[in-house]
Design a protein around this motif. Structure first.
Motif, mmCIF file in Angstrom:
data_model
loop_
_atom_site.group_PDB
_atom_site.id
_atom_site.type_symbol
_atom_site.label_atom_id
_atom_site.label_comp_id
_atom_site.label_asym_id
_atom_site.label_seq_id
_atom_site.Cartn_x
_atom_site.Cartn_y
_atom_site.Cartn_z
ATOM 1 N N LEU A 80 0.849 -1.197 0.000
ATOM 2 C CA LEU A 80 0.000 0.000 0.000
ATOM 3 C C LEU A 80 0.883 1.245 0.000
ATOM 4 O O LEU A 80 0.612 2.224 -0.695
ATOM 5 N N ASN A 81 1.971 1.176 0.762
ATOM 6 C CA ASN A 81 2.859 2.331 0.900
ATOM 7 C C ASN A 81 4.013 2.362 -0.093
ATOM 8 O O ASN A 81 4.512 3.418 -0.430
ATOM 9 N N ALA A 82 4.418 1.190 -0.569
ATOM 10 C CA ALA A 82 5.557 1.148 -1.497
ATOM 11 C C ALA A 82 5.106 1.351 -2.943
ATOM 12 O O ALA A 82 5.882 1.823 -3.770
ATOM 13 N N LEU A 83 3.869 0.976 -3.272
ATOM 14 C CA LEU A 83 3.410 1.097 -4.657
ATOM 15 C C LEU A 83 2.077 1.825 -4.801
ATOM 16 O O LEU A 83 1.974 2.805 -5.534
ATOM 17 N N ASP A 84 1.061 1.314 -4.122
ATOM 18 C CA ASP A 84 -0.301 1.808 -4.380
ATOM 19 C C ASP A 84 -0.400 3.331 -4.267
ATOM 20 O O ASP A 84 -0.953 3.991 -5.140
ATOM 21 N N ARG A 85 0.137 3.863 -3.173
ATOM 22 C CA ARG A 85 -0.050 5.302 -2.963
ATOM 23 C C ARG A 85 0.730 6.132 -3.985
ATOM 24 O O ARG A 85 0.297 7.204 -4.368
ATOM 25 N N HIS A 86 1.884 5.608 -4.446
ATOM 26 C CA HIS A 86 2.641 6.371 -5.449
ATOM 27 C C HIS A 86 1.959 6.292 -6.808
ATOM 28 O O HIS A 86 2.001 7.229 -7.589
ATOM 29 N N ALA A 87 1.341 5.124 -7.083
ATOM 30 C CA ALA A 87 0.697 4.935 -8.385
ATOM 31 C C ALA A 87 -0.544 5.822 -8.533
ATOM 32 O O ALA A 87 -1.020 6.028 -9.639
ATOM 33 N N ARG A 88 -1.051 6.330 -7.421
ATOM 34 C CA ARG A 88 -2.151 7.289 -7.568
ATOM 35 C C ARG A 88 -1.718 8.719 -7.239
ATOM 36 O O ARG A 88 -2.540 9.617 -7.110
ATOM 37 N N SER A 89 -0.410 8.968 -7.137
ATOM 38 C CA SER A 89 0.073 10.326 -6.882
ATOM 39 C C SER A 89 0.791 10.843 -8.135
ATOM 40 O O SER A 89 0.843 10.161 -9.153
ATOM 41 N N TRP A 90 1.380 12.020 -8.046
ATOM 42 C CA TRP A 90 2.142 12.570 -9.177
ATOM 43 C C TRP A 90 3.327 11.679 -9.534
ATOM 44 O O TRP A 90 3.899 11.795 -10.610
ATOM 45 N N HIS A 277 10.284 -11.023 9.547
ATOM 46 C CA HIS A 277 9.968 -9.591 9.602
ATOM 47 C C HIS A 277 8.492 -9.360 9.248
ATOM 48 O O HIS A 277 7.879 -10.186 8.572
ATOM 49 N N THR A 278 7.983 -8.213 9.700
ATOM 50 C CA THR A 278 6.536 -7.950 9.605
ATOM 51 C C THR A 278 6.201 -6.780 8.673
ATOM 52 O O THR A 278 7.075 -6.020 8.284
ATOM 53 N N HIS A 279 4.921 -6.647 8.370
ATOM 54 C CA HIS A 279 4.467 -5.562 7.493
ATOM 55 C C HIS A 279 4.620 -4.180 8.124
ATOM 56 O O HIS A 279 5.118 -3.259 7.488
ATOM 57 N N GLY A 280 4.200 -4.034 9.384
ATOM 58 C CA GLY A 280 4.125 -2.696 9.971
ATOM 59 C C GLY A 280 5.465 -2.129 10.408
ATOM 60 O O GLY A 280 5.932 -1.114 9.888
ATOM 61 N N GLY A 281 6.086 -2.779 11.374
ATOM 62 C CA GLY A 281 7.322 -2.254 11.950
ATOM 63 C C GLY A 281 8.458 -2.192 10.944
ATOM 64 O O GLY A 281 9.201 -1.206 10.876
ATOM 65 N N TYR A 282 8.590 -3.219 10.152
ATOM 66 C CA TYR A 282 9.653 -3.245 9.140
ATOM 67 C C TYR A 282 9.474 -2.085 8.161
ATOM 68 O O TYR A 282 10.423 -1.390 7.830
ATOM 69 N N MET A 283 8.238 -1.889 7.740
ATOM 70 C CA MET A 283 7.938 -0.803 6.794
ATOM 71 C C MET A 283 8.350 0.556 7.363
ATOM 72 O O MET A 283 9.056 1.331 6.715
ATOM 73 N N VAL A 284 7.918 0.811 8.588
ATOM 74 C CA VAL A 284 8.199 2.112 9.202
ATOM 75 C C VAL A 284 9.710 2.276 9.402
ATOM 76 O O VAL A 284 10.293 3.313 9.074
ATOM 77 N N LEU A 323 9.284 2.627 -0.804
ATOM 78 C CA LEU A 323 8.471 3.296 0.215
ATOM 79 C C LEU A 323 8.669 4.807 0.154
ATOM 80 O O LEU A 323 7.744 5.575 0.388
ATOM 81 N N LEU A 324 9.906 5.228 -0.179
ATOM 82 C CA LEU A 324 10.180 6.667 -0.241
ATOM 83 C C LEU A 324 9.800 7.264 -1.592
ATOM 84 O O LEU A 324 10.005 8.451 -1.826
ATOM 85 N N GLY A 325 9.306 6.453 -2.509
ATOM 86 C CA GLY A 325 8.962 6.961 -3.840
ATOM 87 C C GLY A 325 10.194 7.312 -4.648
ATOM 88 O O GLY A 325 10.149 8.167 -5.535
ATOM 89 N N ALA A 326 11.303 6.657 -4.348
ATOM 90 C CA ALA A 326 12.575 6.965 -5.014
ATOM 91 C C ALA A 326 12.742 6.120 -6.277
ATOM 92 O O ALA A 326 11.925 5.253 -6.578
ATOM 93 N N THR A 327 13.821 6.390 -7.008
ATOM 94 C CA THR A 327 14.182 5.574 -8.162
ATOM 95 C C THR A 327 15.340 4.677 -7.752
ATOM 96 O O THR A 327 16.384 5.162 -7.316
#
Ligand code: WT7
Length: 632
Positions: A80-90, A277-284, A323-327
């Motif tokens: 959700l944070n690594a792809l989905d949100r960027h794919a609907r942003s600029w 490793h887990t979805h939440g803590g690892y992501m953050v 996650l950072l929206g980087a290349t």
């Protein structure tokens, strides 16, 4: 960076240009906030920087320590944070992943495209019967499909277990069996130094020993003929051409504490263990620490030259940058193929601004001299990074002078598979000392302890421990919670034992010395003596074996093996070669002993434990130390 570092007490200070560029606000305030309110400060970051399907109710649950939990009750998904949100942003049309094959083939994926490919493959996996919580073994080279496969698993809540493509039959078999994977994803082969690594053949051989796998999905990379087992093996491209490869699939809402992946690593004893490793803590943790240390911005070209099969690749080729929206740039092949300037050529052509690699690679490329990097325009580089083992000051200075042109600070990041993210590391504003990972990051409290658990004085060596939980920490060893407690939390109750020895100087800078256990770091790869020894004794000629790490100029350490042969077997040079090949075939080429010595006895304690410390001292011509427990 100051050129007159030696006049500054050996410190390298960041230049005005570096300081002016830093976007992370007041670092010292952050350090203090974490010290005062660890959970509260992480909660603020987690709320501000990430999307959640549902908020959490408890940021840090310490009630069942050392089984700490973070963001309890929260629902999210790393995808959700690594792809989905960027794919609907600029950022949808920004490059997410740029890939260069060893044969110079190039591919790139925008966030929109990567999101689409991942969604399509996630649908395929679902159609193949992969459910939330199922384990999926991934065994591939450095190609975009490895990222797609990992992210597709995460998207549907399956747990990926990536096995490094340099591992071989028994290592792969053991990891498939331990994870109880029903499905495996691999490739026909991988390119390395112009040769094909026969991944599919190795998989076939491993599956003869691990019949639990029902389906193997095969990516076509090298194109040579491979055996496709009817009813079991399917081509990735065939599946992706079917209507089941549906781009419209929802991302599975996961509990913050739900498992994201298993990654096997070597420990003190026995078989490799699966770090969970887990979805939440690892992501953050992963995104936040990457932002702090390398301060990635939208205009950066980030290149982590590790392999996705190791934690460095998981965290810093795939999850962190996305996650950072980087290349993020991924390169398939060897650093010196076809010439020793391949990396510098890549850095120039892709306009790399941050390069993150390992001391062994730096030392390896340093050997070829300055002319190779000097014929390339490396002026876009602004930061450099190092990981995997202590970097020797000579390599540090070469990296700084010849690659970074004395402009680019070097972030020497200390961390582990278990920690998930950087723990001890400079940030761009930190004054540097070559060979030191400098200071713990905000929220990380460490200590250096003696045998009895008392803190040692400055400059004294001791056990490096971590005293407070952190979001991206391992949650357990998959299937063996007892081993988790015994391995990490029992030597000094209440604190996490890293397995490293270190000292802190009068400025509090940390100097990691190396492993105190039976883990050997070869070219930055972590190998257990037990894995290599059991490969040796699985050969019909070997009765007993012991291996140690001995210093090696390029690889850091090289493996030296001692073998007692079965009665009647001749100790020939041919047998040495056969045994070396046998280890490569069972574990992988990285585990191949550099030397093998045939012996009649091995030093053992009275309880029968091999004293590798004694072997090591003998090999290095050092004092053998306390021999009171040696069996005479
Ligand atoms: C061990 C962990 C973390 C990703 C790659 C390795 C050694 C790692 C450094 C460093 C000195 C380092 C330690 C650690 N190590 N980074 N910057 N300076 N030593 O992960 O395979 O789990 O190995 O690598 O000994 O315990 P890993």
């Amino acid at each position: 960076m100051a050129r007159n570092a030696e006049q500054n007490g050996g410190l390298y200070y960041p230049s005005e240009a570096v300081l002016a560029d830093i976007s992370v606000a007041d670092f010292e305030a952050l350090r203090e906030a974490m010290r005062v309110d660890l959970a509260g400060t992480w909660a603020e970051i987690a709320r501000a920087e990430f999307e959640w399907f549902e908020p959490w109710h408890t940021t840090l649950d310490e009630s069942n320590a050392p089984f700490y939990k973070w963001f309890v009750g929260g629902k999210t998904n790393i995808v959700l944070n690594a792809l989905d949100r960027h794919a609907r942003s600029w950022r949808r049309n920004k490059a997410a992943l740029i890939w260069e094959g060893e044969n110079y083939e190039c591919r790139s994926y925008t966030y929109h495209q990567l999101h689409r490919e991942v969604s399509r493959f996630a649908s395929v996996l679902k159609a193949m019967g992969v459910n939330k919580g199922d384990r999926v073994t991934i065994y591939m080279g450095r190609i975009p499909e490895i990222a797609i496969a990992m992210l597709a698993c995460a998207k549907i809540g399956a747990v990926h277990s990536v096995v490094y493509g340099g591992f071989s039959v028994e290592a792969l078999h053991g990891r498939i069996e331990d994870s109880e994977s029903k499905i495996a994803i691999t490739a026909d082969g991988a390119w390395l130094r112009g040769n094909i690594v026969p991944l599919k053949n190795i998989m076939d051989e491993a599956l003869l020993r691990a019949p639990t796998i029902q389906t193997v999905i095969v990516v076509k990379r090298t194109g040579q003929d491979v055996h496709m087992e009817p009813g079991r093996d399917l081509w990735y491209h065939d599946l992706m051409n079917l209507p089941i490869a549906d781009a419209h699939i929802e991302t599975e809402p996961m509990d913050a504490e739900d498992p994201l992946f298993l990654l096997y690593t070597s420990g003190t004893t026995g078989a490799p263990k699966a770090i969970l490793h887990t979805h939440g803590g690892y992501m953050v943790g992963v995104a936040t620490t990457l932002k702090w240390v390398f301060d990635i911005k939208d205009e950066d070209m980030w290149w982590c030259a590790a392999d996705p099969g190791w934690i460095t690749g998981h965290s810093y080729i795939i999850y962190g940058p996305l996650l950072l929206g980087a290349t993020s740039l991924m390169y398939e092949g060897a650093p010196n193929h076809p010439f020793p300037d391949r990396w510098w050529d890549i850095a120039e052509r892709h306009g790399v601004t941050i390069l993150y690699t390992a001391p062994t690679a730096i030392r390896g490329l340093m050997r070829f001299g300055d002319a190779w990097p000097n014929r390339h325009d490396l002026s876009k580089l602004r930061l450099l990074g190092s990981v995997g083992e202590p970097i020797n000051p000579e390599a540090w200075r070469w990296y700084h002078r010849v690659i970074g042109k004395e402009r680019c600070p070097i972030m020497d990041t200390w961390w582990q598979t278990e920690t998930g993210t950087f723990m001890i590391s400079p940030v761009p504003s930190t004054p540097l000392k070559p060979g030191s990972a400098t200071l713990p990051l905000p929220g990380v409290e460490i200590d250096v302890l003696d045998e009895d658990g008392n803190p040692v004085s400055p400059n004294e060596e001791g056990y490096l421990v971590i005293k407070r939980p952190w979001p991206a920490m391992l949650r357990t060893i998959y299937g063996d919670p007892e081993r988790y407690v015994n391995n990490y939390w029992s030597r000094f109750p209440g604190v996490y034992m890293t397995g490293d020895s270190a000292r802190r100087d009068e400025d509090g800078y940390v100097w990691v010395i190396g492993r105190v256990d039976d883990v050997i770091k070869v070219s930055g790869y972590r190998l257990g003596t037990a894995e290599i020894e059991s490969a040796l004794v699985s050969h019909r000629a070997v009765a007993e074996a012991a291996v140690i790490g001995v210093p090696d100029e390029v690889r850091g350490h090289a493996i030296k093996a001692y073998c007692i042969l079965v009665a009647g077997v001749e100790p020939t040079q041919r047998l040495v070669e056969e045994l070396r090949d046998h280890v490569a075939h069972e574990v992988g080429p990285i585990a191949k002993p550099a030397t093998i010595e045939f012996v009649d006895t091995l030093p053992k304690t009275r309880s029968g434990k091999i004293m590798r410390r004694v072997l090591k001292a003998r090999a290095l011509g050092q004092d053998e130390g306390d021999l009171s427990t040696l069996e005479q």
